[in-house]
Design a protein around this motif. Structure first.
Motif, PDB file in Angstrom:
ATOM      1  N   ARG A  43       0.831  -1.247   0.069  1.00 27.28           N
ATOM      2  CA  ARG A  43      -0.103   0.001  -0.175  1.00 27.28           C
ATOM      3  C   ARG A  43       0.894   1.180  -0.108  1.00 27.28           C
ATOM      4  NH1 ARG A  43      -4.835   1.123  -1.578  1.00 27.28           N
ATOM      5  NH2 ARG A  43      -5.621  -0.883  -0.786  1.00 27.28           N
ATOM      6  N   GLN A  44       2.050   1.380   0.818  1.00 28.63           N
ATOM      7  CA  GLN A  44       2.849   2.531   0.815  1.00 28.63           C
ATOM      8  C   GLN A  44       3.593   2.605  -0.670  1.00 28.63           C
ATOM      9  OE1 GLN A  44       5.578   2.012   3.980  1.00 28.63           O
ATOM     10  NE2 GLN A  44       4.092   2.104   5.685  1.00 28.63           N
ATOM     11  N   LEU A  45       4.029   1.565  -1.167  1.00 27.91           N
ATOM     12  CA  LEU A  45       4.456   1.768  -2.464  1.00 27.91           C
ATOM     13  C   LEU A  45       3.569   2.083  -3.409  1.00 27.91           C
ATOM     14  CD1 LEU A  45       7.052   1.288  -4.185  1.00 27.91           C
ATOM     15  CD2 LEU A  45       6.425  -1.016  -4.571  1.00 27.91           C
ATOM     16  N   LEU A  84      -5.133  -0.515  -7.263  1.00 28.50           N
ATOM     17  CA  LEU A  84      -3.900  -0.622  -8.181  1.00 28.50           C
ATOM     18  C   LEU A  84      -2.769  -0.528  -7.358  1.00 28.50           C
ATOM     19  CD1 LEU A  84      -3.460  -1.538 -11.270  1.00 28.50           C
ATOM     20  CD2 LEU A  84      -2.891   0.788 -11.662  1.00 28.50           C
ATOM     21  N   ALA A  85      -1.908  -1.968  -7.728  1.00 32.01           N
ATOM     22  CA  ALA A  85      -0.807  -1.982  -6.785  1.00 32.01           C
ATOM     23  C   ALA A  85       0.260  -2.759  -7.729  1.00 32.01           C
ATOM     24  CB  ALA A  85      -0.827  -2.429  -5.584  1.00 32.01           C
ATOM     25  N   PHE A  94      -4.864  -5.542  -8.443  1.00 42.08           N
ATOM     26  CA  PHE A  94      -5.641  -4.841  -7.789  1.00 42.08           C
ATOM     27  C   PHE A  94      -5.905  -5.659  -6.481  1.00 42.08           C
ATOM     28  CE2 PHE A  94      -6.689  -3.552 -12.030  1.00 42.08           C
ATOM     29  CZ  PHE A  94      -6.984  -2.297 -11.842  1.00 42.08           C
ATOM     30  N   LEU A  95      -5.699  -4.676  -5.462  1.00 46.32           N
ATOM     31  CA  LEU A  95      -5.967  -5.220  -3.986  1.00 46.32           C
ATOM     32  C   LEU A  95      -7.377  -5.240  -3.777  1.00 46.32           C
ATOM     33  CD1 LEU A  95      -3.365  -2.434  -2.402  1.00 46.32           C
ATOM     34  CD2 LEU A  95      -2.953  -4.866  -2.954  1.00 46.32           C
ATOM     35  N   PRO A  96      -7.786  -5.989  -3.121  1.00 45.61           N
ATOM     36  CA  PRO A  96      -8.946  -6.180  -2.483  1.00 45.61           C
ATOM     37  C   PRO A  96      -9.757  -4.935  -2.005  1.00 45.61           C
ATOM     38  CG  PRO A  96      -7.915  -7.926  -1.632  1.00 45.61           C
ATOM     39  CD  PRO A  96      -6.867  -7.083  -2.138  1.00 45.61           C
TER      40      PRO A  96
END
Length: 183
Positions: A43-45, A84-85, A94-96
């Motif tokens: 998430r931070q990236l 989007l990650a 895609f993160l949930p």
């Protein structure tokens, strides 16, 4: 300009070392040694790419066409889609919750090493902890070898490792003292 793979970048964010995540995934290292969790680092990236503090390059996946050269990942997509990650395999995911279908995808994503080091600076506590553990494991090791090993184990400067050595407890030998195995 040095580039880090997505796995190396995420590993650096979790452990302060670019190789530890692979070792943890292979079962060679304990994942509990991580200072942050993988979802937190991902998430931070992702947020850093959206804010344009970290640039990411990758090979775009285009239907029916081979990927020939790398392109910068558009930060606008990261701003538009909160989920989007880039995952540890180097692909955009895609993160949930949520996964739109018609979004361009990239693979083999890499990052600028300097930007990753600025995003997650190594805390002195990590270096001090490594130095104290090394004193406990090998009390007879010489100063220059201990500092050199620290710069290899934790990517830090020689000056930072020297400062950590000087802050370490009085387990080190005094000048002229003989090396013995007695506590």
């Amino acid at each position: 300009m040095a580039r880090l793979t997505a796995r190396e970048a995420l590993s650096y964010g979790m452990f302060g070392n670019a190789a530890m995540l692979q070792n943890a995934l292979d079962g060679k290292a304990n994942i509990s040694l991580a200072s942050r969790s993988l979802p937190e680092i991902t998430r931070q990236l992702r947020d850093a790419i959206a804010k344009r503090t970290v640039s990411a390059e990758g090979y775009p996946e285009k239907v029916g066409q081979p990927a020939i050269s790398t392109e910068l990942l558009p930060w606008a997509l990261f701003e538009e889609f909160e989920s989007l990650a880039v995952d540890h395999t180097g692909e955009t995911v895609f993160l949930p919750p949520g996964a739109p279908q018609n979004i361009p995808r990239w693979k083999n994503v890499t990052f600028d090493a300097k930007e990753i080091l600025e995003l997650w600076p190594i805390a002195n506590q990590q270096i001090d902890a490594w130095m104290n553990a090394d004193f406990a494991n090998n009390p007879l090791k010489k100063r220059k070898d201990r500092i050199s090993d620290c710069t290899r184990a934790i990517p830090c400067t020689f000056a930072t490792a020297t400062a950590a050595f000087n802050r370490s407890p009085s387990k080190k030998r005094s000048r002229g003292q003989r090396a013995t195995n007695r506590p």
